[in-house]
Enzyme design. Structure first.
Site, mmCIF file in Angstrom:
data_model
loop_
_atom_site.group_PDB
_atom_site.id
_atom_site.type_symbol
_atom_site.label_atom_id
_atom_site.label_comp_id
_atom_site.label_asym_id
_atom_site.label_seq_id
_atom_site.Cartn_x
_atom_site.Cartn_y
_atom_site.Cartn_z
ATOM 1 N N SER A 84 0.926 -1.214 -0.099
ATOM 2 C CA SER A 84 0.002 -0.010 -0.049
ATOM 3 C C SER A 84 0.775 1.093 0.064
ATOM 4 C CB SER A 84 -0.980 -0.047 1.082
ATOM 5 O OG SER A 84 -1.897 0.940 1.052
ATOM 6 N N LYS A 132 -0.622 -4.225 -3.224
ATOM 7 C CA LYS A 132 -1.722 -3.535 -2.929
ATOM 8 C C LYS A 132 -1.804 -2.165 -3.178
ATOM 9 C CE LYS A 132 -4.975 -1.778 0.012
ATOM 10 N NZ LYS A 132 -5.286 -0.281 0.429
ATOM 11 N N ASP A 142 10.590 5.983 -9.638
ATOM 12 C CA ASP A 142 10.326 6.271 -11.245
ATOM 13 C C ASP A 142 10.833 7.765 -11.288
ATOM 14 O OD1 ASP A 142 8.597 4.193 -11.866
ATOM 15 O OD2 ASP A 142 6.905 5.287 -12.185
#
Length: 482
Positions: free
Chosen positions: A326, A351, A337
């Site tokens: 999560s 998740k 990224d």
């Protein structure tokens, strides 16, 4: 979902707010008799499936008239609500009074208990850590002790959440624990009576892991995590700030999304894109950046204000494993990224959904999934997870005790555009091994950061430090809290 979702969307991993009811699907066309019945509507124009509502009421009437015992109305309808939410996905549920108190504790970071972190491993409930100065620490509990019972009731078969609730309570009351651990209390069971106190849930722990390398472990994302991380980073600021940072998110189940935004924002410049949230309706869509409105609540101070400039430039490694989920995946994906950190460890849990908590009354609520989130580059986390840049398997763990991932859960939310990755299942990695000589991922991170620091010792390193000094100036002391 109303447009107010965007401003509220990051208050919780279960997002507290209000929402309008979405229109239900029309009756199944295959059942002409049911479809012909006039729909039942609420003031919000919600179309109810009359046949299904009548079936529920018929079952209720049968139970009340024929059940051998006395059927409690509240339990019956609470059970119906629980079943309705559970049919959606593994992260949607009905929240009773105890579950609401857990959310309050997560949101504030304050609770009444004994100050111990536990985890289940091979059918044993083992202590991972105790808070400094807590009742548990004063009673002599240490990592690796095994809790066998709470107030005379065996913990076998209980979830860690249920055990945690039993250990919390009213300040000054006593909880009785049955504890055993060879080498500490001996092989026999020891009974300890420990008084509960008001405590702060310390989710951030910091220590040096090598020469000039600081290791910061976040066990979960709670209401105070952003402020606690900022305080830890300010303590590291001195004449010689760290040459590298290790952000350890292993076994971090997630928590408050707003806390994850604050954590990522401590290492990325303002305005940097962290993730996008995509829901069923336009009001549930948002692009989330390092911006106060996504991590700062009304009347709260800006926890990222006054951070030393080096926190956004120092070499950074992030440690993850199959139990990183999560908000932990959200942070990891953003740092990866944005090319801000090297991710080390094993595939994360996967998740990648956001839940909304909608109160029903004073003491209960419903929690259901309202959006998926995607990394800055558009990668979906749901049922995929984050793939580390350096795969490092743990040492000294049971290879037969494998972790389940999101894609293994029954009725899990399917990825929006592709099938789930068939990543290899990794073994369970106990938190008590973190920071020990068997911690291969930590060692890999220290080695990586040390080599990165060595590459900057020549002329290029000198130019790098000069350019950083010219750009950011000398780091200033953090201002006093407002």
């Amino acid at each position: 979902m109303t447009p107010t979702f965007v401003s509220r969307a990051l208050a919780l991993a279960a997002l507290v707010g209000t929402a309008s009811l979405a229109h239900a699907a029309p009756a199944d066309a295959a059942n002409a008799a049911d479809a012909a019945r006039p729909p039942v509507q609420t003031q919000d124009q919600l179309v109810l499936p009359q046949a299904e509502v009548e079936k529920l009421l018929a079952a209720y009437a049968l139970i009340k008239q024929n059940y051998v015992g006395q059927a409690d109305d509240k339990k019956l309808f609470d059970g119906a609500l629980a079943g309705m939410l559970a049919s959606l996905d593994p992260h949607s549920s009905y929240l009773d009074k105890d579950a609401m108190l857990d959310i309050q504790r997560e949101n504030t970071g304050e609770y009444v208990g004994i100050g111990v972190e536990v985890e289940e491993h091979q059918d044993e409930l083992r202590i991972v850590s105790t808070s400094d100065g807590s009742p548990a620490a004063r009673a002599g509990l240490v990592p690796n002790d095994v809790i066998v019972s709470v107030d005379g009731t065996a913990v076998a078969g209980m979830s860690t959440e249920e055990v945690g609730r039993r250990m919390r309570g009213v300040p000054g009351t006593v909880v009785t624990l049955g504890v055993t651990h060879a080498g500490h209390f001996g092989n026999k069971l020891t009974t300890l009576r420990i008084a509960r106190e008001e405590l702060h849930n310390a989710t951030v722990q910091t220590r040096m892991a090598g020469s000039g390398v600081a290791w910061i472990r976040i066990s979960e994302f709670g209401g105070a995590t952003g402020a606690d991380l900022a305080a830890a980073l300010r303590k590291l600021d001195g004449k010689e700030p760290p040459r590298g940072l290790i952000l350890d998110l292993r076994n971090d189940p997630g928590g408050l999304v707003a806390a994850g935004v604050a954590v990522a924002g401590a290492f990325l410049p303002p305005g940097t894109v962290l993730f996008s949230a995509r829901g069923r309706e336009d009001g549930a869509n948002a692009v989330v950046t390092v911006d106060q409105r996504f991590y700062r609540g009304p009347g709260e101070p800006d926890v990222l204000a006054g951070l030393p400039a080096w926190t956004r430039t120092v070499p950074l490694a992030v440690l993850v494993n199959g139990a990183s989920a999560s908000a932990a995946e959200l942070v990891t994906g953003a740092l990866q990224d944005q090319h801000r950190a090297t991710v080390i460890g094993t595939q994360t849990f996967g998740k990648g959904s956001i839940q909304s908590v909608i109160p029903l009354g004073q003491d209960d609520a419903v929690k259901f999934t309202v959006a998926r989130y995607f990394t800055p580059n558009g990668r979906e986390i749901q049922a995929h997870g984050i793939t580390p840049d350096m795969r490092v398997l743990p040492r000294g763990v049971d290879r037969d005790d494998l972790l389940l991932r999101e894609s293994d859960l029954a009725n899990h939310l399917r990825p929006a555009s592709a099938t789930a990755d068939s990543a290899a299942r990794d073994p369970v990695e106990p938190s008590r091994l973190f920071g020990t000589r068997d911690d291969k991922a930590l060692q890999a991170a220290v080695t990586l950061l040390a080599s990165s620091d060595q590459r900057k010792t020549g002329l290029s390193g000198l130019l790098h430090r000069w350019s950083a000094a010219l750009k950011f100036g000398k780091p200033k002391a953090a201002p006093a809290a407002q």
